[in-house]
Enzyme design. Sequence first.
Site, PDB file in Angstrom:
ATOM      1  N   LYS A   1       1.177  -0.657   0.117  1.00  0.00           N
ATOM      2  CA  LYS A   1       0.287  -0.097   0.121  1.00  0.00           C
ATOM      3  C   LYS A   1       0.659   1.095   0.162  1.00  0.00           C
ATOM      4  O   LYS A   1       0.617   2.345  -0.925  1.00  0.00           O
ATOM      5  CB  LYS A   1      -1.123  -0.263   1.238  1.00  0.00           C
ATOM      6  CG  LYS A   1      -2.139  -0.986   0.503  1.00  0.00           C
ATOM      7  CD  LYS A   1      -3.028  -0.690   2.257  1.00  0.00           C
ATOM      8  CE  LYS A   1      -4.155  -2.256   1.768  1.00  0.00           C
ATOM      9  NZ  LYS A   1      -5.638  -1.325   2.830  1.00  0.00           N
TER      10      LYS A   1
ATOM     11  N   LYS B   1      -9.423 -10.664  -9.304  1.00  0.00           N
ATOM     12  CA  LYS B   1     -10.368 -10.485  -7.990  1.00  0.00           C
ATOM     13  C   LYS B   1     -11.716  -9.904  -8.248  1.00  0.00           C
ATOM     14  O   LYS B   1     -11.271  -8.284  -8.546  1.00  0.00           O
ATOM     15  CB  LYS B   1      -9.994 -11.073  -6.601  1.00  0.00           C
ATOM     16  CG  LYS B   1     -10.197 -10.055  -5.823  1.00  0.00           C
ATOM     17  CD  LYS B   1      -9.801 -10.490  -4.242  1.00  0.00           C
ATOM     18  CE  LYS B   1      -9.430  -8.812  -3.529  1.00  0.00           C
ATOM     19  NZ  LYS B   1      -9.513  -9.208  -2.306  1.00  0.00           N
TER      20      LYS B   1
ATOM     21  N   LYS C   1     -12.843  -3.561  -5.172  1.00  0.00           N
ATOM     22  CA  LYS C   1     -14.039  -1.518  -5.436  1.00  0.00           C
ATOM     23  C   LYS C   1     -12.692  -1.299  -5.961  1.00  0.00           C
ATOM     24  O   LYS C   1     -13.247  -0.535  -6.716  1.00  0.00           O
ATOM     25  CB  LYS C   1     -13.903  -1.903  -3.831  1.00  0.00           C
ATOM     26  CG  LYS C   1     -13.086  -1.623  -2.760  1.00  0.00           C
ATOM     27  CD  LYS C   1     -13.715  -0.554  -1.382  1.00  0.00           C
ATOM     28  CE  LYS C   1     -12.808  -0.153  -0.874  1.00  0.00           C
ATOM     29  NZ  LYS C   1     -12.467  -1.917   0.441  1.00  0.00           N
TER      30      LYS C   1
END
Length: 330
Positions: A114, A197, A200
């Site tokens: 991240k 996958k 969002k």
Amino acid sequence: PARLRVLSGIQPTADSFHLGNYLGALRQWVLLQDTHETYYMVVDLHAITVEQDPKVLRQRTRVSAAQLLALGVDPERSALFVQSHVPEHAQLSWVLECQTGFGEASRMTQFKDKAAKQGTDHASVGLFTYPILQAADILIYQANAVPVGEDQRQHLELSRNLAQRFNRRYGKTFTVPEPHIVKDTAKIFDLQDPTSKMSKSASSPNGLIELLEDPKRSAKKIRSAVTDTGRDIVFDPEEKAGVSNLLTIYSALDGRTVPELEAAYAGKGYGDLKKDLAEVLVEFVTPFQERVQSYLDDVAELDKVLAHGAERARAVAAETLALVYDRVGF
Ligand code: ADP
Ligand code: NA
């Protein structure tokens, strides 16, 4: 015998949960209520590790809770609450931060991923210590089991290490949590790119089914899902990722097994499968959305349900924190 205690949380960082969240996680939350003592929370403390608009966050927290209720989380059987309403999470987190090595925390791969995306200078320290707060979330309830996907394994391992370390150092204080590998959790893939996958953040708008979007829109996305050039409706994730994904979704929503569906669609085409699945999906989301709306129509009542959940959670959390504070010499 007492039921095993399970703890899980979901971030209020989207306007709607998506089909992957439901079929991969939240459906199990509902089922676990039959067998476990369940603690479920909307993790708003975790949400602010990246910048949030306060108004949007407050709304999404309520909408998340309303969706959990509408999916079948029963506030009488489960403690359903908002993480920030239970201050003991943050209080225990500090104590655990002081038990965590800097190198140990630095090895958490999710932070590295991240932070790499945001640039390390911009990533918050909260994003760095996030797994320690997660450990506090689990340990404060003396949870025996945590439902985990592959991406959370390393964080659960940290929770276990911290529990064991604290217990060694200060005497038995925490239950060491075990991963609860849930059977029948479906991994749902992007409808437009069925090898990645459904997510969002990463899926294209047409690859993602949001539970709160217009059901007509969802139906259209199913009907235009990417499939391969063959024609047989068989489950084969390697060669037929798109069709297999549709079969997984269909089976999860309709209760028939994949082999039963394969048999039912023998000799039929992809179009038939998509058309029927679109209907099944609409039949699921339409009443779901009505239930969500009814919870949101009475925010005072919704807040009362969440306050009740927080009270139940705090009864356990405060007891653990008192023991921890005593152990460390406060
Ligand atoms: P996203 O990946 O969309 O950001 P989160 O990471 O917030 O979703 O995931 C919340 C929960 O939903 C987790 O338990 C995660 O494992 C599950 N989940 C998310 N996407 C999927 C998917 N495509 N298939 C199955 N489970 C999923
Ligand atoms: Na994710």
